[in-house]
Scaffold this active site. Structure first.
Site, short mmCIF file in Angstrom:
data_model
loop_
_atom_site.label_atom_id
_atom_site.label_comp_id
_atom_site.label_asym_id
_atom_site.label_seq_id
_atom_site.Cartn_x
_atom_site.Cartn_y
_atom_site.Cartn_z
N HIS A 21 -7.99 -5.55 -2.33
CA HIS A 21 -7.92 -6.50 -1.21
C HIS A 21 -7.38 -5.86 0.06
O HIS A 21 -7.55 -6.40 1.15
CB HIS A 21 -7.18 -7.80 -1.60
CG HIS A 21 -5.68 -7.72 -1.66
ND1 HIS A 21 -4.98 -7.49 -2.82
CD2 HIS A 21 -4.75 -7.89 -0.71
CE1 HIS A 21 -3.69 -7.51 -2.58
NE2 HIS A 21 -3.51 -7.75 -1.30
N SER A 73 1.53 -4.99 -1.03
CA SER A 73 0.27 -4.80 -1.73
C SER A 73 -0.13 -3.35 -1.64
O SER A 73 -0.09 -2.76 -0.56
CB SER A 73 -0.83 -5.66 -1.11
OG SER A 73 -0.78 -6.93 -1.67
N ASP A 87 -7.13 -4.76 -9.21
CA ASP A 87 -7.07 -4.82 -7.75
C ASP A 87 -6.76 -3.46 -7.13
O ASP A 87 -5.66 -3.22 -6.64
CB ASP A 87 -6.00 -5.86 -7.35
CG ASP A 87 -6.12 -6.28 -5.89
OD1 ASP A 87 -6.85 -5.61 -5.13
OD2 ASP A 87 -5.48 -7.27 -5.50
#
Ligand code: ARG
Ligand code: GLU
Length: 720
Positions: free
Chosen positions: A89, A654, A225
């Site tokens: 992402h 992230s 991810d």
């Protein structure tokens, strides 16, 4: 013997100075201060390396392998050829940019077979931290007590300019100065930014974003991810603009990968760039957030999502156009809900109030403190009370007006006019060029019918759900004229404007660069009036009150550090490099519901829904699961996928590496468990968990699923 006694006294004195108890799990610590503050506790939790292995300005240390990825995520270097690992992402914009119907990298993934196939990603950059210096005293020079926030900011700005200029650095390096502890401390960062960053690999989104919005913020999680990029440098290994002649960057340090995994209770740490937290707000400020602002924003986003969802379900093209917007609206919407829930479940307000009661008790027992800090909490409470209506008006404006995309267009045109007024024809030409470029990508992801419906639903909310003095008189008049029928109002606005028509707008810009048309467009006029009301009725008060709050919060921060001198304080996140540490741990999510700390590929298959938008899977992954063909990455016939821990993280973390006791890479941080998202306001080890994808799953996908073993070969596997 008596000699011994003296030593003990001296020792005790230093112990009191140095060994402040640090809470396990909670905290986003400054890497340059670990040795004094955290190292001892980290070792007692199991860490086998030293603080100097994490941050060291004299030799390569772990921090040299960590990058701010594009300023919004974190990445880490995992080979001596500049290979960077981050989340799917985080790399998504780059992946989306290079995708087309023929080469759909979102759907099918992308794997460069060699360096020649790696794809340059214009605009993307990574920044390394070379060195961190304490510049507090020079930054606070010439400040006088009693200055207003604006006066203070002016001097701080001047100090910043002079400190930045005098800093010792190489020509290609940059300098950045940031406030910490609400402006009680300032640190300077010497950074190196590389702007030739190329896409190397990404799994299909059915792996990289498996579970999409339903699973977002959720544990148990089964998402791979991750994505891979490579940093390119000039021949001298220094930052260089994109050029085919550039070569893979040789890092000072790259992370070694451990295939041994982690068990419950094992030490872990996360090194990255957390964006923003507010841990030191008083209870009444937090109450305002969870009782007023979060619910107001949730209610608005609920309506936005309802409109988008209805249109996306009806039309596949709209679904593609609005997928990214929907995901971003949904992300904070879901987080805020978890935040309110978690604060209530853990009695967060109550804990804050007890802390404040202890603060007041200690102050009252000390005349010096009483004089300095006696009125502090009362003054803060008054200011937060005054802020209340304006903070709500701010949320209504910022959650509604830019979300109506006709207004984004109006705002763009308005900025062209402003540039013309400021710099004449020259300003106009540049601004017009920019606007045209912006419009091309804007209209690609724009559906006028959806936007009209958003207008009807959101303007109704804007007018009906807030104090009329914050709504523009022109809008109120217009609504009254249409009998408060918002569908009708929306019809009138969208029928009267041409802004929602791309071809018309682009040709109009050629014919009418002065944008006369804009001045007579009703939707544009409405936008101007709405923004004027906001600028006149909300912003001045908001800025003034917030300025006074900032001054008081700064004093409150200083007071807490003074009054609770036995406690170690970490500064709120501010997008600078931090280290969080804790351990792998399961989660008691609610009464009778207890989650394991690990998920496996079997769980991915349990969630599999053929053809589903969120839970479909590539046939190859299903086959690999069936044949249990996990290579050297599986454990006892099972393939680990994700795990959770007590590391204190937030948005911006992230893509951060999860490191084990030896400092080896064991996972990749990408989310938090929903029940504990209030860790941004009040961390609670009972329910706050960060979610990481196991590095073995990442390597399994690269190697066995994608057949890109050449990438694994350039990585350094510990013990091999
Ligand atoms: N919740 C994660 C974060 O805050 C992941 C967001 C991206 N994924 C998604 N399904 N929207 O950023
Ligand atoms: N997904 C978040 C990010 O993009 C990290 C999760 C969190 O907020 O902790 O930064």
């Amino acid at each position: 013997m008596h000699n011994m006694k003296r030593i003990t006294w001296v020792k005790l004195f230093f112990l009191l100075l140095i060994c402040k108890p640090v809470l396990a799990d909670e905290g986003m610590w400054l890497p340059q201060l670990l040795e004094g503050l955290n190292e001892k506790q980290m070792k007692s939790l199991g860490m086998k390396i030293s603080a100097g292995d994490i941050y060291n300005i004299n030799k390569g240390s772990l921090k040299d392998a960590i990058v701010s990825f594009g300023g919004f995520c974190t990445g880490e270097v995992i080979s001596d050829k500049g290979l960077v690992l981050t989340n799917h992402h985080c790399g998504f914009d780059a992946i989306q940019d290079h995708s087309s119907l023929e080469h759909n990298y979102i759907k099918n993934g992308f794997w460069a077979a060699n360096q020649g196939q790696e794809i340059p990603s214009a605009g993307l950059f990574v920044s390394f931290i070379i060195r961190i210096d304490d510049v507090t005293s020079s930054m606070l020079a010439r400040l006088k007590p009693g200055m207003t926030e604006a006066e203070r900011q002016k001097i701080i700005g001047e100090n910043m300019a002079s400190v930045s200029q005098s800093v010792k650095k190489e020509a290609h390096q940059d300098v950045l100065i940031r406030a910490f502890y609400e402006g009680n401390k300032y640190y300077l960062f010497v950074t190196e930014t590389y702007r030739d960053v190329r896409l190397v690999g990404a799994p299909p989104s059915s792996i990289g974003n498996f579970g999409k919005d339903t699973d977002n913020w959720m544990w148990p999680r089964h998402t791979g991810d991750f994505s891979l990029f490579r940093i390119y440098a000039g021949k001298d290994n220094k930052p260089a603009a994109y050029s085919p002649q550039n070569v893979p960057y040789k890092p000072r340090k790259s992370l070694a990968i451990s295939l041994s995994g982690v068990k419950e209770g094992d030490f872990t740490m996360v090194l990255g760039f957390p964006g923003r937290t507010t841990q030191y707000l008083p209870s009444f400020a937090v109450r305002q957030i969870i009782e007023q602002n979060d619910p107001a924003k949730i209610a608005i986003r609920e309506k936005v999502l309802g409109v988008m969802d209805a249109f996306m379900r009806k039309d596949e093209a709209v679904k593609i156009q609005y997928a990214a917007k929907y995901a971003s609206v949904q992300n904070a919407y879901k987080k805020w809900q978890g935040e309110v829930l978690g604060m209530n479940r853990t009695g967060g307000l109550n804990k804050k109030q007890q802390y404040e009661a202890e603060f007041v008790k200690r102050i009252n027992a000390n005349p010096g403190w009483k004089e300095k800090y006696g009125n502090l909490l009362t003054a803060l409470e008054q200011e937060y009370e005054a802020l209340k209506p304006y903070a709500l008006a701010r949320d209504h404006y910022s959650e509604i007006i830019p979300r109506i995309e006709l207004f984004s267009l109006a705002s763009k045109l308005s900025s062209v006019i402003a540039a013309t007024e400021k710099d004449g024809n020259k300003g106009q030409a540049a601004a017009l060029e920019g606007a045209k470029e912006w419009m091309k990508s804007f209209y690609k992801e724009y559906d006028a019918a959806l936007d009209q419906k958003l207008f009807a639903v959101l303007i109704e909310h804007f007018v009906e759900q807030q104090d009329k003095s914050f709504v523009s008189p022109a809008l109120i008049e217009w609504t009254e004229r249409s009998g408060r029928d918002y569908e009708k109002l929306a019809n009138e606005v969208y029928a009267s404007t041409n802004m929602d028509d791309k071809d018309h707008m682009l040709s109009q810009l050629e014919k009418d660069p002065a944008l006369k048309i804009y001045k007579s467009d009703k939707a544009a006029q409405l936008f101007e009036q709405l923004s004027a009301t906001y600028v006149n009725k909300v912003l001045p008060q908001l800025t003034a009150i917030q300025g006074r709050i900032n001054t008081l919060q700064r004093t409150y921060m200083q007071a807490q550090m003074e009054v609770f001198a036995e406690k170690a304080f970490y500064p709120d996140a501010n997008s600078t490099l931090r280290l969080a540490y804790g351990q792998v741990q399961g989660l008691q999510a609610r009464d009778a519901v207890k989650y394991d700390h690990y998920t496996f590929l079997d769980g991915v298959l349990e969630k599999y829904k053929p053809g589903d938008y969120e839970f479909d899977l590539p046939a190859r992954l299903i086959a690999l699961h069936k044949s249990k063909d996990f290579g050297s990455y599986g454990v006892n016939g099972r393939m680990p996928v994700c795990f959770i821990g007590t590391n204190h993280t937030t948005g911006g973390n992230s893509g951060s590496p999860a490191l084990d006791a030896q400092g080896n890479l064991v996972g990749l941080n990408f989310d938090r468990a929903w029940e504990g998202t209030m860790s941004d306001l009040n961390y609670d080890p009972s329910i706050c968990r960060n979610i990481m994808v196991d590095i073995r799953y990442v390597l399994f996908i690269i190697d066995k699923f994608a057949g890109a073993g050449h990438l694994v070969n350039e990585m350094r596997i510990a013990g091999r």
